[in-house]
Write a protein that holds these residues in place. Structure first.
Motif, mmCIF file in Angstrom:
data_model
loop_
_atom_site.group_PDB
_atom_site.id
_atom_site.type_symbol
_atom_site.label_atom_id
_atom_site.label_comp_id
_atom_site.label_asym_id
_atom_site.label_seq_id
_atom_site.Cartn_x
_atom_site.Cartn_y
_atom_site.Cartn_z
ATOM 1 N N LEU A 260 1.116 -1.028 0.090
ATOM 2 C CA LEU A 260 -0.021 0.202 0.308
ATOM 3 C C LEU A 260 0.581 1.070 0.666
ATOM 4 O O LEU A 260 1.840 1.153 0.695
ATOM 5 C CB LEU A 260 -0.845 0.153 0.741
ATOM 6 C CG LEU A 260 -1.692 1.517 1.614
ATOM 7 C CD1 LEU A 260 -3.016 1.480 -0.003
ATOM 8 C CD2 LEU A 260 -2.686 0.927 3.043
ATOM 9 N N VAL A 281 -1.656 -1.838 -4.135
ATOM 10 C CA VAL A 281 -2.120 -0.537 -4.566
ATOM 11 C C VAL A 281 -2.050 0.765 -3.899
ATOM 12 O O VAL A 281 -0.728 0.845 -3.189
ATOM 13 C CB VAL A 281 -3.035 -0.910 -3.281
ATOM 14 C CG1 VAL A 281 -4.865 -0.549 -2.855
ATOM 15 C CG2 VAL A 281 -3.707 -2.813 -3.838
ATOM 16 N N ILE A 282 -2.493 1.984 -4.727
ATOM 17 C CA ILE A 282 -1.996 3.279 -4.487
ATOM 18 C C ILE A 282 -3.248 3.849 -3.804
ATOM 19 O O ILE A 282 -4.295 3.381 -4.745
ATOM 20 C CB ILE A 282 -1.239 3.461 -6.309
ATOM 21 C CG1 ILE A 282 0.047 2.865 -6.104
ATOM 22 C CG2 ILE A 282 -0.656 5.080 -6.046
ATOM 23 C CD1 ILE A 282 1.023 3.115 -7.787
ATOM 24 N N VAL A 283 -3.166 4.818 -3.162
ATOM 25 C CA VAL A 283 -3.868 5.708 -2.661
ATOM 26 C C VAL A 283 -3.706 7.304 -2.763
ATOM 27 O O VAL A 283 -2.250 7.865 -2.587
ATOM 28 C CB VAL A 283 -3.764 5.885 -1.607
ATOM 29 C CG1 VAL A 283 -5.256 6.779 -0.629
ATOM 30 C CG2 VAL A 283 -5.193 4.263 -0.903
ATOM 31 N N PHE A 294 -3.300 10.786 -9.677
ATOM 32 C CA PHE A 294 -4.758 10.534 -10.559
ATOM 33 C C PHE A 294 -4.638 9.079 -10.620
ATOM 34 O O PHE A 294 -5.286 8.328 -11.307
ATOM 35 C CB PHE A 294 -5.839 11.151 -9.745
ATOM 36 C CG PHE A 294 -5.667 11.691 -8.761
ATOM 37 C CD1 PHE A 294 -6.006 11.128 -7.171
ATOM 38 C CD2 PHE A 294 -6.274 12.842 -8.702
ATOM 39 C CE1 PHE A 294 -6.554 11.589 -5.996
ATOM 40 C CE2 PHE A 294 -6.651 13.438 -7.457
ATOM 41 C CZ PHE A 294 -6.993 13.127 -6.191
ATOM 42 N N GLU A 295 -3.851 9.298 -12.102
ATOM 43 C CA GLU A 295 -3.699 8.233 -12.706
ATOM 44 C C GLU A 295 -3.181 7.157 -12.308
ATOM 45 O O GLU A 295 -3.579 6.062 -13.356
ATOM 46 C CB GLU A 295 -2.414 8.946 -14.499
ATOM 47 C CG GLU A 295 -2.601 10.675 -15.398
ATOM 48 C CD GLU A 295 -4.089 10.598 -15.794
ATOM 49 O OE1 GLU A 295 -4.276 9.345 -16.304
ATOM 50 O OE2 GLU A 295 -4.520 10.902 -15.764
ATOM 51 N N VAL A 296 -2.717 6.808 -11.355
ATOM 52 C CA VAL A 296 -1.885 5.900 -11.645
ATOM 53 C C VAL A 296 -2.377 5.312 -10.292
ATOM 54 O O VAL A 296 -2.016 4.128 -9.360
ATOM 55 C CB VAL A 296 0.044 5.895 -11.285
ATOM 56 C CG1 VAL A 296 0.255 6.235 -12.439
ATOM 57 C CG2 VAL A 296 0.119 6.538 -9.594
ATOM 58 N N ALA A 297 -3.540 5.767 -9.235
ATOM 59 C CA ALA A 297 -3.973 5.673 -8.113
ATOM 60 C C ALA A 297 -5.231 4.716 -8.169
ATOM 61 O O ALA A 297 -5.870 4.352 -9.027
ATOM 62 C CB ALA A 297 -4.433 6.571 -7.378
ATOM 63 N N ASP A 298 -5.234 3.762 -7.529
ATOM 64 C CA ASP A 298 -6.180 2.722 -7.839
ATOM 65 C C ASP A 298 -7.721 3.318 -6.588
ATOM 66 O O ASP A 298 -8.770 3.224 -7.157
ATOM 67 C CB ASP A 298 -5.983 1.721 -6.336
ATOM 68 C CG ASP A 298 -4.968 0.789 -7.403
ATOM 69 O OD1 ASP A 298 -5.299 0.177 -8.372
ATOM 70 O OD2 ASP A 298 -3.779 0.561 -7.116
ATOM 71 N N TYR A 299 -7.291 4.046 -5.521
ATOM 72 C CA TYR A 299 -8.583 5.220 -5.076
ATOM 73 C C TYR A 299 -7.339 6.383 -4.996
ATOM 74 O O TYR A 299 -6.953 6.712 -4.433
ATOM 75 C CB TYR A 299 -8.516 4.683 -2.934
ATOM 76 C CG TYR A 299 -8.886 2.715 -3.462
ATOM 77 C CD1 TYR A 299 -10.312 2.626 -2.986
ATOM 78 C CD2 TYR A 299 -8.050 1.831 -3.986
ATOM 79 C CE1 TYR A 299 -10.689 1.401 -3.537
ATOM 80 C CE2 TYR A 299 -7.827 0.845 -2.963
ATOM 81 C CZ TYR A 299 -9.599 -0.007 -3.615
ATOM 82 O OH TYR A 299 -9.933 -1.318 -3.570
ATOM 83 N N GLY A 300 -8.059 7.009 -4.682
ATOM 84 C CA GLY A 300 -8.080 8.860 -4.638
ATOM 85 C C GLY A 300 -8.997 9.897 -3.824
ATOM 86 O O GLY A 300 -10.862 9.229 -4.249
ATOM 87 N N ILE A 301 -8.437 10.306 -2.979
ATOM 88 C CA ILE A 301 -9.582 10.905 -2.370
ATOM 89 C C ILE A 301 -9.145 13.019 -2.396
ATOM 90 O O ILE A 301 -7.924 13.392 -2.641
ATOM 91 C CB ILE A 301 -9.335 11.386 -1.085
ATOM 92 C CG1 ILE A 301 -10.238 9.911 0.166
ATOM 93 C CG2 ILE A 301 -10.323 12.227 -0.273
ATOM 94 C CD1 ILE A 301 -10.042 9.527 1.519
#
Lengths: 320, 256
Positions: A260, A281-283, A294-301
């Motif tokens: 993570l 997993v990338i947040v 956000f291009e490489v993220a699995d989840y983003g806030i």
């Protein structure tokens, strides 16, 4: 209509990016010649000869033992003029950045640098490159005559499926004289041993420019503690001395692939992405919804990290 | 020492970018511009070398009228004079075309040292400095962390990848591209700002410099990058987003 790929090696091994550049060339469905430069590079040439290439050229010279822009340009100018390729491809490395534009200029050409993809359109090559640190893309085309020059970004092509073959090896001694070489390089070195091995961490919380000031670091430190994570950072944070250099992730720091990876206030310049995009997993937490992270993220806030990080800490501390 | 620092004016880092109507660049209407970040470190290196060795720092900047602001800021920080290559459409030039203008503008300058940032934050070709070195016939080194001058010799520390560095020596005159973040940037003083108003700025048009280079590399189209990965995005209330993310990490990704 052949492609020359200029490979690079470090400590007796072809770099991964060199193999990715070969993969890029082979996907263009034209005959590909690999070039390796140095002194006693026979073993590297033999390795390259095991791929599905038209030819391998080994440029052997004692003055190529150490990389210099003058030595490399002299050797490659001769090669490009003799072989008349359609395209010359480089790995987009710190080394090629140092000399490939000089070589292209000597031939009145411009290097299309840091290319992430390509396609053919009406018989012409269209290359994709990033603008504004990855926030936008651009399609670029060569307007003049061949040879054309381009360099390939790390991770843009996959090198694990290079087709095997048997290519003939040509060993060439380029004409280089000591007087041609104006710079005098010393042996590369590493600074202090790394006390922190980020590559061993299962969870990493990484902080970027969005943190604004060193005084705000406890906000992400608390998140790292709540997740049982190592704290890491993007380059500007370490440049400012807010965290030690050994905690830097990216092309000039460590390359990590934890279970993570939580990127806090990191926009995601390519120099950072190459160091962490292999994470499971990338947040990403960032206030700019268009940030390349956000291009490489699995989840983003999408939000203010100063609100989101404490909220996450609180949520993580709740009983399951 | 006669030092030339090449600077570019680029959109501010946190700008919200929109592709323009022609689809070939960004709409500049609502943008703020500032000095390209790596170039600010090149300027700082130049000013420090002048303080150590004496001499003069000349700022070279190509761009439209708005670039005058960046030039004035560089003069306020301590540069002695400036050359402004007035060019309305930098985007119509490729890096070779731009470097040819810069080389022409420097023809009578005889610099001992030319400094640039390692790349621009907008186009990001990372090669104007190296091209300029070739056009001026100078030795060069890129991605430089430290610069020392001893007699007629330059001793620099280059950054390599993966935590490696290298020292390189070369004779002057030479060209270096400077890494971002290597020193603390100075602020302009009130006195500096006042003095900048009287410092000489030579403005030359691209046409005067022999602007005839047809680009050999063309930007055909600028666009937002397609999303490669399906990112699950949460926005809105921070607490709610946090709760949803933690649930996903626990039960979907199973990494907590």
């Amino acid at each position: 209509m052949s492609i020359l790929v200029i490979t690079e090696h470090r400590e007796g091994t072809l770099t991964r990016l060199s193999l990715e550049t070969l993969a890029a060339a082979l996907s263009m469905e034209k005959p590909v010649t690999a070039v390796v430069l140095g002194h006693s590079v026979g073993a590297l040439a033999s390795q390259l000869a095991g791929y599905a290439l038209e030819r391998v050229i080994a440029l052997e010279h004692s003055l190529l033992l150490q990389y210099t822009p003058d030595g490399y340009c002299r050797a490659l100018l001769e090669t490009v003029q003799a072989r008349e390729p359609w395209l010359v491809l480089f790995p987009h490395s710190y080394q090629s950045r140092d000399y490939a534009p000089k070589l292209a200029t000597a031939l009145g050409r411009v290097l299309a640098s840091d290319v992430t993809g390509h396609r053919m359109e009406d018989g012409a090559l269209v290359l994709v490159r990033q603008l504004f640190q990855g926030k936008l893309n651009a399609d670029v085309r060569f307007a003049g005559e061949a040879p054309h020059f381009a360099s390939i970004q790390a991770g843009a092509y996959r090198a694990d499926t290079l087709p095997a073959g048997t290519a003939p090896i040509e060993t060439v001694t380029p004409e280089i004289h000591a007087a041609d070489i104006r710079t005098n390089p010393e042996a590369p070195f590493r600074e202090a041993q790394r006390a922190v091995d980020l590559t061993a961490a299962d969870v990493i919380v990484s902080v970027g420019r969005g943190i604004k000031e060193a005084e705000n670091l406890p906000v992400v430190q608390a998140l790292a503690e709540a997740l049982g994570a190592e704290l890491a950072a993007s380059r500007p944070i370490c440049d400012n001395g807010w965290l030690p250099m050994e905690r830097q992730v990216g092309s000039s720091g460590q390359t990590v692939a934890p279970k993570l990876y939580v990127a806090v206030g990191i926009s995601g310049a390519i120099q950072h992405l190459v160091g962490m995009k292999g994470s499971k997993v990338i947040v990403a937490i960032n206030k700019d919804p268009d940030a390349p992270i956000f291009e490489v993220a699995d989840y983003g806030i999408v939000g203010d990290l100063f609100e989101v990080a404490p909220a996450l800490v609180e949520e993580l501390r709740k009983e399951r | 020492m006669n030092i030339v620092v090449c600077v570019k004016q680029t959109p501010a880092r946190d700008s919200l970018l929109r592709v323009d109507a022609a689809g070939k660049w960004v709409s500049e209407d609502d943008l703020n511009f500032e000095i390209n970040e790596p170039d600010a470190y090149a300027l700082e290196s130049g000013l420090q070398l002048k303080e150590q060795h004496g001499g003069e720092v000349t700022v070279l900047c190509a761009g439209p009228a708005r670039a005058a602001q960046t030039i004035r800021e560089a003069l306020a920080k301590g540069a002695d004079r400036a050359i402004h290559i007035a060019a309305d459409h930098l985007g119509a030039l490729d890096p070779l075309g731009l470097a040819k203008l810069m080389a022409a503008a420097l023809r009578d300058e005889k610099p001992d040292l030319v400094l640039t940032g390692l790349q621009s934050d907008d186009l990001g070709y990372g090669q104007t400095g190296v091209i300029l070195a070739e056009l001026l016939g100078l030795p060069h080194a890129t991605i430089i962390m430290q610069v020392e001058v001893e007699g007629g010799t330059l001793q620099v520390k280059r950054e390599l990848e993966d935590g490696w560095f290298q020292h390189v020596a070369m004779p002057l005159p030479a060209l270096l591209t400077i890494q971002s973040g290597i020193s603390k940037l100075r602020y302009a003083t009130l006195m500096g700002i006042k003095r900048a108003k009287t410092k000489p700025v030579r403005t030359v048009s691209a046409a005067e410099l022999g602007d005839a280079a047809t680009p050999v590399l063309e930007v055909a189209r600028v666009y937002a990058p397609p999303r490669g990965k399906r990112t699950q995005l949460f926005d809105g209330d921070a607490r709610e987003s946090a709760a949803r993310l933690v649930e996903k990490l626990r039960f979907e990704a199973r990494v907590l």
